[in-house]
Design an enzyme around this catalytic site. Structure first.
Site, PDB file in Angstrom:
ATOM      1  N   PHE A   1      41.115  42.834  38.487  1.00 23.88           N
ATOM      2  CA  PHE A   1      41.517  41.695  37.664  1.00 23.88           C
ATOM      3  C   PHE A   1      42.204  40.654  38.547  1.00 23.88           C
ATOM      4  O   PHE A   1      42.362  40.839  39.757  1.00 23.88           O
ATOM      5  CB  PHE A   1      42.448  42.189  36.551  1.00 23.88           C
ATOM      6  CG  PHE A   1      42.439  41.334  35.307  1.00 23.88           C
ATOM      7  CD1 PHE A   1      41.372  40.517  34.983  1.00 23.88           C
ATOM      8  CD2 PHE A   1      43.526  41.371  34.438  1.00 23.88           C
ATOM      9  CE1 PHE A   1      41.372  39.745  33.832  1.00 23.88           C
ATOM     10  CE2 PHE A   1      43.549  40.609  33.288  1.00 23.88           C
ATOM     11  CZ  PHE A   1      42.468  39.795  32.987  1.00 23.88           C
TER      12      PHE A   1
ATOM     13  N   PRO B   1      49.971  43.973  39.832  1.00 20.89           N
ATOM     14  CA  PRO B   1      48.959  44.876  40.385  1.00 20.89           C
ATOM     15  C   PRO B   1      47.537  44.625  39.885  1.00 20.89           C
ATOM     16  O   PRO B   1      46.668  45.496  40.003  1.00 20.89           O
ATOM     17  CB  PRO B   1      49.458  46.250  39.925  1.00 20.89           C
ATOM     18  CG  PRO B   1      50.112  45.974  38.607  1.00 20.89           C
ATOM     19  CD  PRO B   1      50.738  44.606  38.743  1.00 20.89           C
ATOM     20  N   GLU B   2      47.259  43.440  39.352  1.00 22.00           N
ATOM     21  CA  GLU B   2      45.958  43.173  38.745  1.00 22.00           C
ATOM     22  C   GLU B   2      44.789  43.441  39.685  1.00 22.00           C
ATOM     23  O   GLU B   2      43.744  43.956  39.267  1.00 22.00           O
ATOM     24  CB  GLU B   2      45.893  41.719  38.251  1.00 22.00           C
ATOM     25  CG  GLU B   2      46.712  41.443  36.997  1.00 22.00           C
ATOM     26  CD  GLU B   2      48.119  40.971  37.291  1.00 22.00           C
ATOM     27  OE1 GLU B   2      48.695  40.256  36.454  1.00 22.00           O
ATOM     28  OE2 GLU B   2      48.655  41.318  38.369  1.00 22.00           O
ATOM     29  N   VAL B   3      44.939  43.069  40.969  1.00 18.64           N
ATOM     30  CA  VAL B   3      43.805  43.223  41.891  1.00 18.64           C
ATOM     31  C   VAL B   3      43.375  44.683  42.035  1.00 18.64           C
ATOM     32  O   VAL B   3      42.222  44.962  42.370  1.00 18.64           O
ATOM     33  CB  VAL B   3      44.116  42.642  43.291  1.00 18.64           C
ATOM     34  CG1 VAL B   3      44.257  41.125  43.221  1.00 18.64           C
ATOM     35  CG2 VAL B   3      45.351  43.278  43.902  1.00 18.64           C
TER      36      VAL B   3
ATOM     37  N   VAL C   1      42.862  46.753  39.723  1.00 15.03           N
ATOM     38  CA  VAL C   1      41.906  47.129  38.682  1.00 15.03           C
ATOM     39  C   VAL C   1      40.810  46.068  38.548  1.00 15.03           C
ATOM     40  O   VAL C   1      40.168  45.957  37.493  1.00 15.03           O
ATOM     41  CB  VAL C   1      42.610  47.350  37.317  1.00 15.03           C
ATOM     42  CG1 VAL C   1      43.534  48.550  37.385  1.00 15.03           C
ATOM     43  CG2 VAL C   1      43.364  46.107  36.860  1.00 15.03           C
TER      44      VAL C   1
END
Length: 252
Positions: free
Chosen positions: A136, A130-132, A134
């Site tokens: 990232f 799920p980085e995108v 936040v």
């Protein structure tokens, strides 16, 4: 990190349950060191990575990243390289590495899981990148993810950041096996104990060739297989295994 050794199995345990085993620089450095120690220990035949508490690993420690947000670029590079060293080491180590995933394995935690050779998932485990969400990027883990699940599944996971369960994870290639929750721990132990009983030279050659094929075309892959086949025939493990099999067959 906590390291335990028993009956040929080296357990590298993520031990920050209060942080859901979030990865910071210290944990990455300790994990790298633990892997090196277990690889060098001749009594260890298989390495098991698992987490304390309710989750396997929730990914990068965002609080630690927030504290270093204004640090110079070389500090951020060193921090990222610490985890990168772990991923590279896991491919280079010739002993099989198994992840036992319960709870959540997210972002870098999911990357750590799929960097292992075998992923054993609790039936209620969750995986995601799920980085995108936040701002990232799942940067280093994409090199591993694309190999594990293929381009389209990988793009779906990293561009949407969605979380998938163990069943979908197994279907697309994130998970090797799903284990029932009620027998998860005993099933994990049984599987790694079985791996630990395999001849270690055969295991080492198999793992080395398995990942070496990433670098080779088809013809060169067959050629490397021929060389490895011949090397395996020269080992004591092979000689003892074949003689034992033939002897057993003659007694039937």
């Amino acid at each position: 990190m906590r390291v335990e050794r028993q009956a040929g199995i080296g357990r590298a345990i993520l031990a920050r349950p209060d942080k859901r085993n979030a990865l910071d620089r210290a944990m990455a450095d300790e994990l790298f060191a633990a892997l090196g120690e277990l690889e060098a220990d001749p009594a260890i035949r298989v390495i098991l990575i698992r987490g304390d508490g309710v989750d396997f690993c929730s990914g990068a420690d965002l609080e630690a990243l927030a504290e270093m947000m204004d640090a110079p670029g070389d500090v951020h590079r060193e921090d990222a390289e610490a985890l990168g060293r772990v991923f590279l080491a896991m491919r280079a180590i010739v002993k099989p590495i198994v992840a036992a995933v319960h709870g959540r394995a997210l972002a870098g935690g999911a990357g750590l899981a799929i960097s292992c050779d075998i992923v054993l998932a609790h039936e209620e485990a969750k995986f995601g990148f799920p980085e995108v969400r936040v701002g990232f990027v799942p940067a280093m883990v994409m090199a591993i993810l694309r190999r594990a699940v293929g381009e389209k599944h990988a793009a779906d996971l990293v561009l949407t950041g969605r979380i998938v369960g163990a069943e979908e994870g197994a279907r697309i290639g994130l998970v090797s096996r799903i284990l029932p929750g009620r027998t998860f721990d005993t099933d994990v132990d049984r599987i790694v104990e079985d791996i630990a009983r395999a001849p270690k030279t055969a295991m080492a050659l198999t793992k080395w060739l398995f990942y070496k094929l990433d670098e080779l075309g088809f013809n060169d892959g067959i050629a490397a297989g021929v060389v490895t086949n011949v090397e395996a025939r020269a080992t004591d493990d092979f000689r003892e295994g074949v003689r034992g099999f033939v002897t057993k067959g003659k007694k039937k």
